[in-house]
Enzyme design. Structure first.
Site, PDB file in Angstrom:
ATOM      1  N   ASP A  82       1.199  -4.116   2.044  1.00 54.71           N
ATOM      2  CA  ASP A  82       1.323  -2.980   1.126  1.00 54.71           C
ATOM      3  C   ASP A  82       1.998  -3.405  -0.177  1.00 54.71           C
ATOM      4  O   ASP A  82       2.812  -4.326  -0.186  1.00 54.71           O
ATOM      5  CB  ASP A  82       2.132  -1.865   1.818  1.00 54.71           C
ATOM      6  CG  ASP A  82       1.960  -0.520   1.117  1.00 54.71           C
ATOM      7  OD1 ASP A  82       0.987  -0.373   0.336  1.00 54.71           O
ATOM      8  OD2 ASP A  82       2.793   0.369   1.348  1.00 54.71           O
TER       9      ASP A  82
ATOM     10  N   ARG B 152       1.424  -1.344  -6.836  1.00 56.55           N
ATOM     11  CA  ARG B 152       2.670  -1.399  -7.605  1.00 56.55           C
ATOM     12  C   ARG B 152       2.841  -2.757  -8.284  1.00 56.55           C
ATOM     13  O   ARG B 152       3.332  -2.860  -9.403  1.00 56.55           O
ATOM     14  CB  ARG B 152       3.866  -1.084  -6.691  1.00 56.55           C
ATOM     15  CG  ARG B 152       4.039   0.414  -6.487  1.00 56.55           C
ATOM     16  CD  ARG B 152       4.891   0.716  -5.294  1.00 56.55           C
ATOM     17  NE  ARG B 152       4.153   0.483  -4.053  1.00 56.55           N
ATOM     18  CZ  ARG B 152       4.724   0.393  -2.866  1.00 56.55           C
ATOM     19  NH1 ARG B 152       6.037   0.480  -2.763  1.00 56.55           N
ATOM     20  NH2 ARG B 152       3.980   0.216  -1.790  1.00 56.55           N
TER      21      ARG B 152
ATOM     22  N   HIS C 152      -5.118  -5.936  -5.835  1.00 58.89           N
ATOM     23  CA  HIS C 152      -5.849  -6.250  -4.597  1.00 58.89           C
ATOM     24  C   HIS C 152      -6.370  -7.692  -4.630  1.00 58.89           C
ATOM     25  O   HIS C 152      -6.344  -8.395  -3.629  1.00 58.89           O
ATOM     26  CB  HIS C 152      -7.009  -5.268  -4.399  1.00 58.89           C
ATOM     27  CG  HIS C 152      -6.555  -3.845  -4.230  1.00 58.89           C
ATOM     28  ND1 HIS C 152      -5.508  -3.497  -3.410  1.00 58.89           N
ATOM     29  CD2 HIS C 152      -7.001  -2.680  -4.771  1.00 58.89           C
ATOM     30  CE1 HIS C 152      -5.320  -2.186  -3.461  1.00 58.89           C
ATOM     31  NE2 HIS C 152      -6.210  -1.668  -4.279  1.00 58.89           N
TER      32      HIS C 152
ATOM     33  N   SER D 278      -7.245   1.259   5.817  1.00 58.80           N
ATOM     34  CA  SER D 278      -6.994   2.203   6.912  1.00 58.80           C
ATOM     35  C   SER D 278      -8.041   3.308   6.924  1.00 58.80           C
ATOM     36  O   SER D 278      -8.745   3.531   5.933  1.00 58.80           O
ATOM     37  CB  SER D 278      -5.595   2.813   6.759  1.00 58.80           C
ATOM     38  OG  SER D 278      -5.603   3.806   5.755  1.00 58.80           O
TER      39      SER D 278
ATOM     40  N   GLU E 115      -7.477   6.183   6.611  1.00 61.63           N
ATOM     41  CA  GLU E 115      -7.067   7.178   5.607  1.00 61.63           C
ATOM     42  C   GLU E 115      -7.271   6.680   4.173  1.00 61.63           C
ATOM     43  O   GLU E 115      -7.154   7.466   3.223  1.00 61.63           O
ATOM     44  CB  GLU E 115      -5.594   7.557   5.816  1.00 61.63           C
ATOM     45  CG  GLU E 115      -5.333   8.414   7.039  1.00 61.63           C
ATOM     46  CD  GLU E 115      -5.564   7.667   8.345  1.00 61.63           C
ATOM     47  OE1 GLU E 115      -6.387   8.135   9.166  1.00 61.63           O
ATOM     48  OE2 GLU E 115      -4.970   6.605   8.562  1.00 61.63           O
TER      49      GLU E 115
ATOM     50  N   TRP F  41      -9.916   5.979   2.733  1.00 64.85           N
ATOM     51  CA  TRP F  41     -11.102   6.605   2.104  1.00 64.85           C
ATOM     52  C   TRP F  41     -10.673   7.724   1.163  1.00 64.85           C
ATOM     53  O   TRP F  41     -11.451   8.180   0.331  1.00 64.85           O
ATOM     54  CB  TRP F  41     -12.049   7.187   3.159  1.00 64.85           C
ATOM     55  CG  TRP F  41     -12.615   6.174   4.103  1.00 64.85           C
ATOM     56  CD1 TRP F  41     -12.280   6.010   5.416  1.00 64.85           C
ATOM     57  CD2 TRP F  41     -13.644   5.198   3.838  1.00 64.85           C
ATOM     58  NE1 TRP F  41     -13.010   4.991   5.979  1.00 64.85           N
ATOM     59  CE2 TRP F  41     -13.854   4.478   5.032  1.00 64.85           C
ATOM     60  CE3 TRP F  41     -14.391   4.858   2.708  1.00 64.85           C
ATOM     61  CZ2 TRP F  41     -14.778   3.441   5.126  1.00 64.85           C
ATOM     62  CZ3 TRP F  41     -15.316   3.830   2.810  1.00 64.85           C
ATOM     63  CH2 TRP F  41     -15.503   3.135   4.015  1.00 64.85           C
TER      64      TRP F  41
ATOM     65  N   LEU G 291      -6.063 -20.379  15.335  1.00 71.10           N
ATOM     66  CA  LEU G 291      -5.469 -19.063  15.068  1.00 71.10           C
ATOM     67  C   LEU G 291      -6.594 -18.037  15.129  1.00 71.10           C
ATOM     68  O   LEU G 291      -7.707 -18.306  14.675  1.00 71.10           O
ATOM     69  CB  LEU G 291      -4.862 -19.070  13.661  1.00 71.10           C
ATOM     70  CG  LEU G 291      -4.349 -17.737  13.120  1.00 71.10           C
ATOM     71  CD1 LEU G 291      -2.914 -17.490  13.612  1.00 71.10           C
ATOM     72  CD2 LEU G 291      -4.336 -17.718  11.593  1.00 71.10           C
TER      73      LEU G 291
ATOM     74  N   SER H 122       2.028   4.064   9.275  1.00 66.39           N
ATOM     75  CA  SER H 122       0.766   4.451   8.633  1.00 66.39           C
ATOM     76  C   SER H 122      -0.464   4.302   9.539  1.00 66.39           C
ATOM     77  O   SER H 122      -1.494   3.773   9.108  1.00 66.39           O
ATOM     78  CB  SER H 122       0.559   3.682   7.320  1.00 66.39           C
ATOM     79  OG  SER H 122       1.588   3.976   6.408  1.00 66.39           O
TER      80      SER H 122
ATOM     81  N   GLU I 174       8.743  -6.010  17.528  1.00 63.86           N
ATOM     82  CA  GLU I 174       9.891  -5.979  16.620  1.00 63.86           C
ATOM     83  C   GLU I 174       9.397  -5.653  15.212  1.00 63.86           C
ATOM     84  O   GLU I 174       8.436  -6.260  14.727  1.00 63.86           O
ATOM     85  CB  GLU I 174      10.604  -7.349  16.606  1.00 63.86           C
ATOM     86  CG  GLU I 174      11.200  -7.733  17.941  1.00 63.86           C
ATOM     87  CD  GLU I 174      12.295  -6.766  18.410  1.00 63.86           C
ATOM     88  OE1 GLU I 174      13.009  -6.213  17.554  1.00 63.86           O
ATOM     89  OE2 GLU I 174      12.418  -6.575  19.638  1.00 63.86           O
TER      90      GLU I 174
HETATM   91  C1  IPE Z   1      -1.384   1.163   4.697  1.00 62.59           C
HETATM   92  O1  IPE Z   1      -1.038   1.194   3.345  1.00 62.59           O
HETATM   93  C2  IPE Z   1      -2.782   0.667   4.864  1.00 62.59           C
HETATM   94  C3  IPE Z   1      -3.050  -0.708   4.433  1.00 62.59           C
HETATM   95  C4  IPE Z   1      -2.184  -1.586   3.988  1.00 62.59           C
HETATM   96  C5  IPE Z   1      -4.411  -1.110   4.557  1.00 62.59           C
HETATM   97  P1  IPE Z   1      -1.097   2.534   2.516  1.00 62.59           P
HETATM   98  O2  IPE Z   1      -0.564   2.201   1.160  1.00 62.59           O
HETATM   99  O3  IPE Z   1      -2.453   3.123   2.575  1.00 62.59           O
HETATM  100  O4  IPE Z   1      -0.088   3.469   3.325  1.00 62.59           O
HETATM  101  P2  IPE Z   1       0.608   4.841   2.930  1.00 62.59           P
HETATM  102  O5  IPE Z   1      -0.462   5.737   2.420  1.00 62.59           O
HETATM  103  O6  IPE Z   1       1.605   4.535   1.848  1.00 62.59           O
HETATM  104  O7  IPE Z   1       1.267   5.296   4.180  1.00 62.59           O
HETATM  105  C1  IPE Z   2      -2.117  -2.092  -0.045  1.00 60.78           C
HETATM  106  O1  IPE Z   2      -1.629  -1.907  -1.309  1.00 60.78           O
HETATM  107  C2  IPE Z   2      -3.614  -2.334  -0.019  1.00 60.78           C
HETATM  108  C3  IPE Z   2      -4.404  -1.249   0.584  1.00 60.78           C
HETATM  109  C4  IPE Z   2      -3.918  -0.194   1.121  1.00 60.78           C
HETATM  110  C5  IPE Z   2      -5.840  -1.430   0.570  1.00 60.78           C
HETATM  111  P1  IPE Z   2      -1.650  -0.487  -2.002  1.00 60.78           P
HETATM  112  O2  IPE Z   2      -2.922  -0.348  -2.760  1.00 60.78           O
HETATM  113  O3  IPE Z   2      -1.367   0.587  -1.031  1.00 60.78           O
HETATM  114  O4  IPE Z   2      -0.442  -0.644  -3.008  1.00 60.78           O
HETATM  115  P2  IPE Z   2       0.609   0.461  -3.434  1.00 60.78           P
HETATM  116  O5  IPE Z   2       1.227   0.995  -2.180  1.00 60.78           O
HETATM  117  O6  IPE Z   2      -0.135   1.496  -4.196  1.00 60.78           O
HETATM  118  O7  IPE Z   2       1.580  -0.298  -4.281  1.00 60.78           O
HETATM  119 MG    MG Z   3       0.355   1.472  -0.404  1.00 59.68          MG
END
Ligand code: IPE
Ligand code: IPE
Ligand code: MG
Length: 259
Positions: free
Chosen positions: A26, A30, A43, A71, A73, A75, A137, A199, A210
């Site tokens: 994640d 940002r 990305h 995830s 979600e 979408w 792996l 999430s 852990e």
């Molecule tokens: C969780 O990250 C899913 C992935 C890293 C693929 P999100 O950025 O979508 O999670 P939320 O929405 O902050 O919980």
């Molecule tokens: C995680 O980074 C990648 C995916 C969820 C695909 P984010 O895109 O959620 O990055 P933030 O949370 O907006 O910084």
């Molecule tokens: Mg995120």
């Protein structure tokens, strides 16, 4: 411990190097925002961090690495971002599989595939087939994955296969239908990007994992960040329901890192 054993049924052996690491990658958005770049640049940079992390895990003797890439979600994001993420996945499949294969890495995907473009689905299946015997792996990529989906699809398949046992299912009945059942449960969960939540990642499989949270944004994650997570893991006392005293009586203290 055989790969199929469950942490709630048998107390797993604990190694200093986690056998299975699961990561919520994640913070890409940002990372990009801090640099006044579009989210998709985050990305792309995140894909570099994936390469580094795969290499570092293989070098440290981690057997399975599960990465949350998209995830069920996600979408809900703007259409353009979703399109870019799918494109990145397609590109990675077209460009990275040979290299993974050369490095003896087995690639697998978990998640509901029916939502994807057929070209993507075919490439996923081909990559899995090509790398299926690789042994250094196992890299599991979770795409259109949700922990609730995982449990539900398992229950639905189990009830179809064993309707006569309805009302009497056990953990061992459902286990074969859950994602990742052929590998040890994750020892270490890492979430980058500062949020402290799961999430809808591996809800079932994380029962005794852990948890490690870091503010590092995913594109900045590297071998040293992985080592910091493993060091934190090595300082945990994994009791699996027992008392600390029982643990000290039953087994000598764990050895040094890598032992
Ligand atoms: C969780 O990250 C899913 C992935 C890293 C693929 P999100 O950025 O979508 O999670 P939320 O929405 O902050 O919980
Ligand atoms: C995680 O980074 C990648 C995916 C969820 C695909 P984010 O895109 O959620 O990055 P933030 O949370 O907006 O910084
Ligand atoms: Mg995120």
């Amino acid at each position: 411990m055989s790969a199929r054993q469950s942490s709630t049924q048998i107390i797993p052996q604990v190694r200093d190097i986690p056998r299975h690491v699961a990561i919520i990658m994640d913070g890409n958005g940002r990372w990009a925002k801090q640099r006044f770049l579009p989210r998709v640049a985050g990305h792309k940079s995140g894909a570099q961090a994936v390469r580094k992390t795969v290499r570092a895990c293989a070098a440290r003797g981690v057997e399975s690495l599960t990465l949350f890439a998209f995830s069920s979600e996600n979408w809900r994001r703007p259409k353009d971002e979703v399109r870019h993420l799918m494109q990145l996945l397609l590109q990675a499949l077209q460009q990275e599989v040979d290299k993974l294969h050369e490095n003896n890495i087995r690639l697998r995907f978990i998640g509901e595939r029916s939502a994807f473009d057929p070209q993507l689905v075919d490439l996923m299946a081909a990559a899995e087939k090509k790398t299926q015997l690789n042994q250094i792996l196992t890299l599991n990529i979770a795409v259109n994955y949700g922990g609730r989906w995982d449990i539900l699809q398992a229950v639905n398949r189990l009830t179809q296969a064993r309707p006569e046992r309805a009302g009497h299912y056990t953990e061992s009945d459902i286990a074969p239908y859950l994602s990742l059942n052929d590998m040890p449960e994750p020892d270490l969960f890492i979430r980058t990007g500062g949020e402290q939540r799961v999430s809808n990642f591996l809800l079932w499989q994380l029962a005794y994992t852990e948890l490690y949270f870091t503010d590092t944004l995913w594109p900045d994650f590297d071998a040293a960040s992985l080592d910091a997570a493993i060091l934190s893991y090595q300082q945990r006392e994994r009791r699996f329901g027992r008392t600390s005293e029982q643990l000290h009586l039953e087994a000598p203290r764990r050895g040094v890192a890598g032992a």
